[in-house]
Design a protein around this motif. Structure first.
Motif, short mmCIF file in Angstrom:
data_model
loop_
_atom_site.label_atom_id
_atom_site.label_comp_id
_atom_site.label_asym_id
_atom_site.label_seq_id
_atom_site.Cartn_x
_atom_site.Cartn_y
_atom_site.Cartn_z
N UNK A 1 0.85 -1.20 0.00
CA UNK A 1 0.00 0.00 0.00
C UNK A 1 0.88 1.25 0.00
N UNK A 2 0.48 2.25 -0.77
CA UNK A 2 1.23 3.51 -0.78
C UNK A 2 1.24 4.07 0.66
N UNK A 3 2.43 4.52 1.09
CA UNK A 3 2.56 4.93 2.51
C UNK A 3 1.58 6.02 2.90
N UNK A 4 1.18 6.87 1.93
CA UNK A 4 0.29 7.98 2.32
C UNK A 4 -1.08 7.50 2.81
N UNK A 5 -1.47 6.25 2.46
CA UNK A 5 -2.80 5.76 2.84
C UNK A 5 -2.80 4.99 4.17
N UNK A 6 -1.65 4.66 4.70
CA UNK A 6 -1.59 3.71 5.82
C UNK A 6 -2.42 4.19 7.03
N UNK A 7 -2.21 5.43 7.46
CA UNK A 7 -2.93 5.92 8.65
C UNK A 7 -4.43 6.05 8.40
N UNK A 8 -4.79 6.62 7.24
CA UNK A 8 -6.21 6.82 6.93
C UNK A 8 -6.92 5.47 6.82
N UNK A 9 -6.26 4.50 6.21
CA UNK A 9 -6.82 3.16 6.04
C UNK A 9 -7.08 2.52 7.40
N UNK A 10 -6.12 2.71 8.30
CA UNK A 10 -6.25 2.11 9.65
C UNK A 10 -7.46 2.65 10.40
N UNK A 11 -7.91 3.85 10.06
CA UNK A 11 -9.06 4.46 10.74
C UNK A 11 -10.40 4.11 10.11
N UNK A 12 -10.41 3.35 9.01
CA UNK A 12 -11.68 3.02 8.34
C UNK A 12 -12.37 1.87 9.06
N UNK A 13 -13.72 1.78 8.91
CA UNK A 13 -14.43 0.65 9.50
C UNK A 13 -13.90 -0.68 8.93
N UNK A 14 -13.87 -1.71 9.77
CA UNK A 14 -13.26 -2.99 9.37
C UNK A 14 -13.82 -3.57 8.07
N UNK A 15 -15.15 -3.57 7.86
CA UNK A 15 -15.65 -4.16 6.60
C UNK A 15 -15.15 -3.40 5.36
N UNK A 16 -15.00 -2.07 5.49
CA UNK A 16 -14.49 -1.31 4.35
C UNK A 16 -13.01 -1.60 4.14
N UNK A 17 -12.28 -1.73 5.25
CA UNK A 17 -10.85 -2.09 5.13
C UNK A 17 -10.70 -3.39 4.34
N UNK A 18 -11.48 -4.40 4.70
CA UNK A 18 -11.23 -5.68 4.01
C UNK A 18 -11.70 -5.62 2.56
N UNK A 19 -12.75 -4.83 2.28
CA UNK A 19 -13.18 -4.70 0.87
C UNK A 19 -12.14 -3.94 0.05
N UNK A 20 -11.46 -2.98 0.66
CA UNK A 20 -10.49 -2.15 -0.06
C UNK A 20 -9.12 -2.81 -0.19
N UNK A 21 -8.84 -3.73 0.70
CA UNK A 21 -7.48 -4.27 0.80
C UNK A 21 -6.91 -4.76 -0.54
N UNK A 22 -7.70 -5.55 -1.32
CA UNK A 22 -7.12 -6.02 -2.60
C UNK A 22 -6.86 -4.89 -3.60
N UNK A 23 -7.59 -3.79 -3.46
CA UNK A 23 -7.42 -2.66 -4.41
C UNK A 23 -6.26 -1.78 -3.98
N UNK A 24 -6.14 -1.56 -2.67
CA UNK A 24 -5.10 -0.64 -2.16
C UNK A 24 -3.76 -1.34 -1.94
N UNK A 25 -3.77 -2.66 -2.02
CA UNK A 25 -2.58 -3.42 -1.64
C UNK A 25 -1.33 -2.96 -2.37
#
Ligand SMILES: O=c1ccn([C@H]2C[C@H](O)[C@@H](CO)O2)c(=O)[nH]1
Ligand SMILES: [Zn+2]
Length: 294
Positions: free
Chosen positions: A1-25
């Protein structure tokens, strides 16, 4: 994942995190989602269009570059295609304030540069300033563009900009994001110049007819282009360099690693981008600007 997204991603609701993970990876997430990806995200999270756009705002704001204000604005534009496009404000140390890009301008320009035909809505984490309302009044979506803000009912651009001044007051029929080809050719140069010419041909300059386009070669060797977007009120116009910087930044590259640039514009234009382009590029550490006059 691009470093700029790491903190914002960590603050997202868990279901959205797992849905986004393959795209943001991967590092090369282009800061947009195709309509198919949007549908998948909606079905995986149970969020509707509006809620999904709000939920994505922290990721968009993570693309902000704000060394002057430290104020991180994020926007998510939804095209009629169903695609979503991020936008974020950009400030340039050592340049003039006029070179700043607002998040709303970034999202609109991002969608336009990626070939979207029209916008349906824009979601922003702060209320759009007057300059952005005027900038968006140039769009072919007109006053019907839906504006979604936190803690406010959805409203249209027309609601946010009553008694507006716009292209129709100057009897202009071609609006921002309408597909155009100005038909310029014969720019002497390499692939960088050719891409700047193509951007020039698709630029929006119905007031001055001073069409222009910029192409930037980044440290990775990739080329990013930007088209000039003129505005009925003139001052809110977005220069072609800014449009190219929007795409370069949202593609995950640094504005401080531009190797060389090309500006294509008319010979003896009513409005020239040359001085401002050179000055802003210089502030970004790039002094390799090729100026091609048609
Ligand atoms: O509508 C607005 C208002 C402000 N900003 C940005 C511009 C500048 O970078 C910072 C402070 O004004 O916030 C936006 O992106 N959108
Ligand atoms: Zn603004």
């Amino acid at each position: 994942m691009h470093t700029r997204f790491i903190d914002a991603y960590a603050g997202l609701p868990a279901p959205l995190q797992s849905a986004l993970e393959p795209i943001l990876r991967h590092d090369d997430f282009p800061a947009m989602f195709t309509a198919a990806q949007v549908n998948q995200l909606k079905s995986q999270t149970g969020l509707d269009d509006a809620a999904l756009a709000f939920a994505l705002l922290p990721l968009a704001a993570a693309c902000s570059i704000a060394p002057i204000s430290n104020f991180y604005v994020g926007a998510v534009a939804r095209g009629v295609s169903g695609n979503l496009y991020f936008g974020a404000n950009m400030e340039f140390r050592g340049a003039s304030m006029q070179q700043t890009v607002h998040a709303e301008q970034s999202a609109v320009t991002h969608a336009w540069m990626r070939g979207e035909a029209q916008l349906a809505s824009i979601t922003v984490n702060y209320t759009p300033c007057g300059h952005c309302r005027q900038f968006m009044n140039e769009l072919n979506s007109g006053t019907e563009l839906a504006i979604h803000l936190p803690d406010r009912a959805v409203a249209t651009l027309g609601d946010y900009l009553p008694y507006s001044f716009g292209p129709r007051d100057l009897e202009i029929a071609t609006l921002l994001m309408d597909s155009v080809d100005h038909g310029y050719h014969d720019a002497e140069g390499d692939a960088l110049v050719e891409q700047a010419l193509s951007a020039c041909n698709q630029s929006h300059a119905p007031y001055s007819q001073s069409h222009s386009g910029v192409a930037l070669e980044s440290a990775s060797g990739k080329i990013y282009t930007g088209r000039y977007a003129e505005n009925a009120a003139f001052n809110p116009s977005l220069p072609p360099l800014q449009a190219a910087l929007v795409v370069l930044n949202l593609s995950g590259e640094s504005c401080l690693t531009i190797r060389r640039a090309a500006l294509v514009e008319k010979k003896d234009p009513l409005v020239s981008q040359f001085d401002a382009t050179r000055a802003t590029l210089k502030a970004l550490g790039c002094d390799q600007l090729q100026h091609v006059q048609l």
